[in-house]
Design an enzyme around this catalytic site. Structure first.
Site, PDB file in Angstrom:
ATOM      1  CG  HIS A 149      -2.177  -0.940   1.120  1.00  0.00           C
ATOM      2  ND1 HIS A 149      -2.929  -0.847  -0.170  1.00  0.00           N
ATOM      3  CD2 HIS A 149      -2.399  -1.998   1.890  1.00  0.00           C
ATOM      4  CE1 HIS A 149      -3.998  -1.864   0.097  1.00  0.00           C
ATOM      5  NE2 HIS A 149      -3.577  -2.475   1.102  1.00  0.00           N
ATOM      6  NE  ARG A 184      -6.571   1.151  -4.697  1.00  0.00           N
ATOM      7  CZ  ARG A 184      -5.315   1.143  -5.344  1.00  0.00           C
ATOM      8  NH1 ARG A 184      -4.518   1.836  -5.282  1.00  0.00           N
ATOM      9  NH2 ARG A 184      -5.209   0.024  -6.201  1.00  0.00           N
ATOM     10  NE  ARG A 215     -10.165  -0.930  -2.296  1.00  0.00           N
ATOM     11  CZ  ARG A 215      -8.747  -1.007  -1.821  1.00  0.00           C
ATOM     12  NH1 ARG A 215      -8.054  -1.703  -2.775  1.00  0.00           N
ATOM     13  NH2 ARG A 215      -8.151  -0.394  -0.969  1.00  0.00           N
ATOM     14  CD  GLU A 247      -8.698  -7.647  -4.391  1.00  0.00           C
ATOM     15  OE1 GLU A 247      -7.781  -7.026  -3.898  1.00  0.00           O
ATOM     16  OE2 GLU A 247      -9.843  -7.263  -4.081  1.00  0.00           O
TER      17      GLU A 247
END
Length: 413
Positions: free
Chosen positions: A65, A150, A194, A290
């Protein structure tokens, strides 16, 4: 003279004075242009290091991240050096090459030719990932939409744990304010929100935190699995969506991250409906593939009504190869182009196209030219890349598409 080497995580090169960051207070005292050096970058420090000229860390990888956020901010970074905090000292002048991973003593200059010649239209959508809403107006003109907003950094910048914001009645408002800024900048282009996805260890320093220690947080309680267990947080996210839809933002879409089973998608959609938002009618609802389990259940996911599919190759690779994406010790095993990973991707794309559903790739994979070439050749409908790569990626994809057209016509470039 090169004094260190690590994993170049992108965003060019920069020179500056070293400042060792051992705790959050050190990050808060960071001055503009300094080279921030960490043992490990925790997510609560990211808002503070926007002032950094470059970032170096002992740990971390291309798909962490921290790397994703720093690329978005345009800050050169080198991760996975293992010994930066031991070799570098406060006050040293160094040059950080975010492309090669080299760290040099003193100031060094490079001259590069411009490799972004103009603006190019592509059949493949080129969208953008956003961690910070204030970046939206700067890139909206060039991107075809937002593949992932995000929300985690919107929460972290408050300094409070999501549950504390929820208790104060502020969580939905924080999310709504950030999302509105993005929707306004991009309207009428699609903006895909998301839902919350952050490993527990990156919440520990926030006020009101109650996080238990997990040995491998990336495979622990996170993403939609956590939101379904703590549904009051998910309902606050849906409250923000409902308010924005009521305000007329018809370009808003929704996706659920890191599904471990199709039933999680079904359960999340039911909660969305209970919140007063009608899925598939008021808002398009997609899913991020994912994990191998969901990739292998793609037909069931499409039958459950997913309006679009997002491919998260970093987590898909981590789960397929059993290689922690944050670990420097297994970094050599982490291969986004592994045949097993690409085989899963190929099957997902084929299933989506068979069902008439769009599929796009988001995250680090969409910043890799080699991977993007493979994805476009497989027929992916779009990629969602980092803000600093939009124009280059459009130019690159335009060349790939032209090459494919020429091959189809029996000509070779």
């Amino acid at each position: 003279m090169q004094i260190l080497r690590g994993i170049g995580a992108g965003a060019g090169r920069s020179s500056g004075r070293v400042r060792l960051i051992r705790k959050l207070e050190d990050a808060r005292n960071l001055e503009w242009g300094e080279v921030a050096v960490f043992r490990k970058i925790s997510r609560d420090m990211l808002p503070e290091i926007r002032r950094a000229g470059a970032v170096i860390a002992n740990y971390g990888g291309l798909t962490s991240h921290a790397a994703i956020t720093l690329r978005e901010l345009g800050i050169p970074c080198v991760l996975g050096t293992e010994v930066a905090t031991e070799v570098l000292r406060d006050g040293m002048i160094v040059t950080v090459d975010g492309k090669t991973g080299g760290i040099y003593r003193g100031v060094m200059d490079w001259v590069e030719a411009d490799d972004t010649p103009g603006f190019h239209e592509t059949a493949t959508d080129v969208m953008v990932n956003l961690n910070f809403p204030w970046l939206a107006p700067r890139v909206a003109e060039f991107a075809d939409g937002v593949g992932s907003v995000r929300i985690e950094n919107m929460v972290i910048e408050t300094g409070k744990h999501p549950h504390l914001l929820l208790k104060e009645g502020k969580l939905a408002g924080v999310l709504e304010m950030g999302l509105r800024e993005v929707l306004e900048a991009f309207y009428p282009k699609p903006v895909i929100f998301r839902t919350f996805d952050i490993p527990a260890d990156e919440l520990t320093h926030l006020r009101g935190s109650f996080e238990a220690r997990e040995r491998n947080p990336f495979l622990g309680i996170r993403a939609i699995t956590r939101d379904l267990k703590e549904s009051e947080v998910l309902m606050a996210e849906f409250e923000a969506l409902g308010n924005l839809l009521d305000s007329g933002y018809s370009n808003l879409q929704l996706k659920f991250p890191f599904l471990r089973d199709v039933e999680e998608y079904v359960s999340a959609v039911k909660l969305l409906e209970e919140s007063g938002v009608t899925p598939h009618r008021d808002i398009m609802v997609g899913a991020s593939v994912e994990t191998p389990s969901v990739a292998l259940q793609i037909d069931e996911l499409l039958e459950a009504g997913a309006d679009f599919i997002s491919l998260g190759l970093s987590d898909l690779t981590m789960c397929s190869l059993a290689a922690d994406r944050r670990s420097t010790r297994v970094a050599g095993l982490f291969n986004l182009s592994h045949p097993a990973v690409l085989g899963l991707v190929k099957n997902v794309i084929a299933a989506c196209h068979g069902a008439g559903v769009d599929v796009y790739a988001a995250g680090y994979a969409a910043t890799s030219y080699m991977l993007v070439r493979r994805l476009v050749e497989m027929g992916v409908d779009g990629v969602s890349t980092s803000p600093d790569k939009i124009l280059r990626m459009k130019y690159f994809i335009a060349r790939i598409e032209r090459s494919l057209m020429l091959r189809g016509a029996g000509r070779v470039e």
